[in-house]
Design an enzyme around this catalytic site. Structure first.
Site, short mmCIF file in Angstrom:
data_model
loop_
_atom_site.label_atom_id
_atom_site.label_comp_id
_atom_site.label_asym_id
_atom_site.label_seq_id
_atom_site.Cartn_x
_atom_site.Cartn_y
_atom_site.Cartn_z
N LEU A 1 -9.59 1.80 1.39
CA LEU A 1 -10.01 2.34 0.10
C LEU A 1 -10.06 1.27 -0.98
O LEU A 1 -10.80 1.39 -1.95
CB LEU A 1 -9.06 3.47 -0.34
CG LEU A 1 -9.00 4.70 0.57
CD1 LEU A 1 -7.95 5.67 0.07
CD2 LEU A 1 -10.36 5.38 0.65
N GLY A 2 -9.24 0.24 -0.85
CA GLY A 2 -9.23 -0.82 -1.85
C GLY A 2 -8.32 -1.95 -1.42
O GLY A 2 -7.42 -1.76 -0.60
N GLY B 1 -6.19 -5.62 -2.94
CA GLY B 1 -5.74 -6.44 -4.05
C GLY B 1 -5.11 -7.71 -3.52
O GLY B 1 -5.08 -7.95 -2.30
N MET C 1 -2.07 -8.51 -3.37
CA MET C 1 -0.80 -8.33 -2.68
C MET C 1 -0.85 -7.31 -1.54
O MET C 1 0.09 -7.24 -0.74
CB MET C 1 0.29 -7.89 -3.68
CG MET C 1 0.50 -8.86 -4.83
SD MET C 1 0.98 -10.50 -4.27
CE MET C 1 2.56 -10.14 -3.51
N LYS D 1 -0.53 3.04 0.82
CA LYS D 1 -0.55 1.82 0.03
C LYS D 1 0.40 0.82 0.67
O LYS D 1 1.55 1.16 0.98
CB LYS D 1 -0.11 2.14 -1.40
CG LYS D 1 -0.21 1.02 -2.40
CD LYS D 1 0.15 1.55 -3.79
CE LYS D 1 0.07 0.49 -4.86
NZ LYS D 1 0.42 1.04 -6.20
N ASP E 1 3.32 2.52 -18.04
CA ASP E 1 2.00 1.92 -17.86
C ASP E 1 0.92 3.01 -17.87
O ASP E 1 0.02 3.02 -17.04
CB ASP E 1 1.94 1.11 -16.56
CG ASP E 1 0.81 0.08 -16.56
OD1 ASP E 1 0.30 -0.24 -17.65
OD2 ASP E 1 0.46 -0.40 -15.47
N VAL F 1 -4.96 -0.56 0.24
CA VAL F 1 -4.80 0.89 0.24
C VAL F 1 -5.76 1.47 1.28
O VAL F 1 -6.95 1.13 1.29
CB VAL F 1 -5.08 1.50 -1.15
CG1 VAL F 1 -4.92 3.01 -1.11
CG2 VAL F 1 -4.15 0.90 -2.20
#
Length: 623
Positions: free
Chosen positions: A14-15, A17, A19, A37, A136, A22
């Site tokens: 799904l994605g 990054g 680090m 995740k 956040d 997901v």
């Protein structure tokens, strides 16, 4: 993809990054799509400080979100580690983020803005009540489901009350949405989330952030400048909405709203006080905020920040009230919130209902503040009275009709008034936070002494306002009750993990058909009568049906995670409920829609109806 991670199948990415990754995953044990995740696992002796910080944030996210089971918070179901990675198994949300919506230039009407913010603030209040400050809040961390529901995501930098991992002197957050106390590295509490939510509301209403620029410019403006009123940028924004936004964004925390529920109440009042007119347009002469790259979360350890006359914020919210994360389901049954439903057949067990956790988005919300869960309302203090002349008589206590007129239509309420001799009574249930305040305010304005009114209204903490509001039109506030009642075996006391749940339902004073639903504090629901093994039939007037006791037929019930305040709801009708209209499982939204449809059909056909609600408090062992 066909890889496995523990018991989970990894279906697609799904994605990604820097680090971690997901994935869309699948839990074959309970037939559920999940989001997984992952981050790279590093040892405690690693020299990669960034990786260590990311891993600690990741674990903190699992700990913070794992204790929060609420329709407006992305649920966390599981956490695990392999030799190489750590992973969180979360609710799969079919939708997008609020940031993507805003970046695409889409705008909301004021009514829709208030609805979305009400749901967001309900999730925040629930989090704050349990000692978790998000820190956040920003559009990128607000999920919008395909059905239009709001869910708060990413508790990676959340501060957990009593945790010492992140204290004063550390700057965390996303600059455009950070509060003055965050920039100054001071200790934060729930009012930091209030500020960030105010910034986000400003952006939703106007299309612009109140402060923009680079990190240094934003910090200077947040600490020293006041934003333009939102109405200066959009004709759809009224002065009342200006006041709400700017109060939420006050530079000193004590000048902001004291809670998310108070913020939500003020926003609703502003909407009703001054409805907006005219087409929404930009007054600023500037272009609307488009996609940007400045929404990344900032983490600065031991930063030196400019001094300021702003006082340090007060300590965070009170003691944590646990909402235990889901654990692996026992083979004997399916856990649904505080309820474990097990088929009672010769001591053996089989799955009676599928899981209701997180599979369907909850579309509604409730204010989540106020007294302890399910606690009886404290006695109302006497309303201020003017001095009376000697011999003057105090005002007579209001009769049930006057009480009903004052409180019978309050949002998020299910109330009944009555009279026993000279004693006037008010009973039922009210949502926490703003609804409770509205009730107390209305009662204080009634003539006479509060001591003359026996007020036993209970404040209920949970996502149940839609249920109260849906059932209230079919409930006679001054009817004195139809005789339908529910009683927990062993009395009205908290039940603990593994305890049996037995509910005796006394049918009303007319022959009736029964439907009972158990709503969990995470928003899921199951029908506990009728069931496949304990079918529907007509009951005689004043008959009693015991639910949850396997020795008397039907499903055996016992307490299971997540814990909190659950709600049992019984409906009775002199006309049969169509079997196809009664779902076996669902959530607050789907079950509420089914209940109102059934009640409407029963009343429309000339039938009698009755309803009864009963909170069930569930706790982990030892609490």
């Amino acid at each position: 993809m066909s890889d496995m991670l523990g018991k989970y199948e990894l279906r697609r990415v799904l994605g990604k990054g820097a680090m971690g990754t997901v994935y869309e995953g699948y839990d074959p044990v309970i037939d559920r799509t999940v989001a997984i995740k992952t981050v790279r696992l590093v040892g405690a002796d690693s020299e990669d400080a960034q990786a260590l910080e990311e891993l600690e944030r990741f674990r903190r996210e699992a700990k913070a979100a794992g204790r929060l089971q609420h329709p407006n918070i992305v649920g966390v179901f599981d956490y695990g580690e392999t030799d190489d990675i750590a992973y969180i198994v979360m609710e799969y949300v079919d939708g997008t983020t609020l940031k993507q919506v805003l970046d695409n230039g889409e705008r909301y009407g004021v009514d829709e803005v208030v609805r979305l913010m009400d749901a967001l603030l309900a999730g925040l209040q629930f989090s704050h009540d349990r000692g978790v400050v998000h820190r956040d809040i920003k559009p990128a961390n607000v999920m919008l489901t395909a059905a239009g529901a709001i869910k708060i995501a990413d508790f990676g930098i959340a501060r957990i009350e009593s945790s010492s991992f992140t204290q004063a002197g550390t700057i965390l957050g996303t600059p455009a949405y950070m509060s003055p106390e965050q920039f100054m590295g001071q200790r934060v509490d729930a009012r930091t989330d209030i500020y960030s939510t105010g910034v986000m509301l400003y952006q939703i209403l106007t299309g612009d952030k109140p402060f923009d620029g680079g990190l240094t410019a934003i910090m200077h403006k947040v600490l020293n400048s006041e934003p333009l009123p939102p109405s200066a940028l959009s004709v759809a924004v009224t002065p009342a909405l200006d006041h709400v936004v700017l109060t939420a964004m006050a530079k000193q925390p004590e000048k902001r709203y004291a809670s998310a529920s108070a913020f939500a109440a003020a926003l609703r009042n502003a909407l009703h006080a001054e409805p907006s007119t005219g087409a929404d347009q930009d007054r600023s002469g500037r272009g609307k905020s488009g996609p940007d790259d400045d929404d990344g979360t900032l983490v600065v350890q031991s930063a030196r920040v400019p001094t300021s006359p702003l006082p340090a914020t007060a300590p965070g919210p009170g003691a944590w009230r646990a909402a235990t994360p889901r654990k692996n389901l026992p083979l004997a049954g399916i856990a649904v919130g505080g309820l474990l439903v097990v088929a009672a057949l010769g001591g053996g067990g089989y799955f009676l209902f599928g899981s209701g956790h997180g599979d369907q988005p909850a579309m509604t919300s409730a204010a989540q503040a106020g007294p302890a869960e399910g606690a009886p309302a404290p006695a109302m203090p006497p309303a201020p009275q003017q001095a009376q002349a000697p011999g003057a008589q105090a005002s007579a206590a209001p009769d049930p009709l006057r009480i009903a007129a004052a409180v019978g239509t309050l949002p998020c309420s299910f109330l009944t008034t009555g009279r026993d001799g000279e004693q006037v009574s008010l009973s039922g249930y009210i949502g926490a936070g703003a609804p409770r305040v509205a009730l107390d305010t209305a009662m204080a304005k009634l003539p006479g002494s509060a001591a003359q009114i026996r007020n036993t209204v209970r404040t209920v903490d949970g996502p149940y306002c839609p249920i109260f509001d849906a059932l209230r039109p079919y409930h006679g506030v001054t009817s004195g009750g139809s005789g339908l009642a529910m009683v927990l075996s062993g009395g009205d006391r908290p039940l603990h993990d593994g305890d049996p749940i037995s509910i005796a339902v006394k049918l009303p004073a007319f022959p009736a058909h029964l439907w009972t639903v158990y709503f969990s504090n995470d928003g899921s629901a199951v029908r506990i009568y009728p069931t496949s093994s304990d079918g529907a039939h007509a009951f005689a007037a004043n008959a009693t049906k015991t639910l949850g006791d396997g020795t008397q037929g039907g499903a055996r019930m016992q307490v299971g995670a997540p814990f909190g305040t659950d709600l049992a709801v019984s409906l009775a009708s002199s006309t049969p409920f169509p079997a196809g209209r009664i779902p076996a499982e669902g959530n607050v939204a789907s079950m509420t829609a089914a209940m109102t449809e059934l009640l409407s059909k029963a009343v429309g056909s000339g039938g009698q109806v009755a309803m009864e609600l009963h909170p069930v408090l569930t706790r982990p062992k030892g609490q």
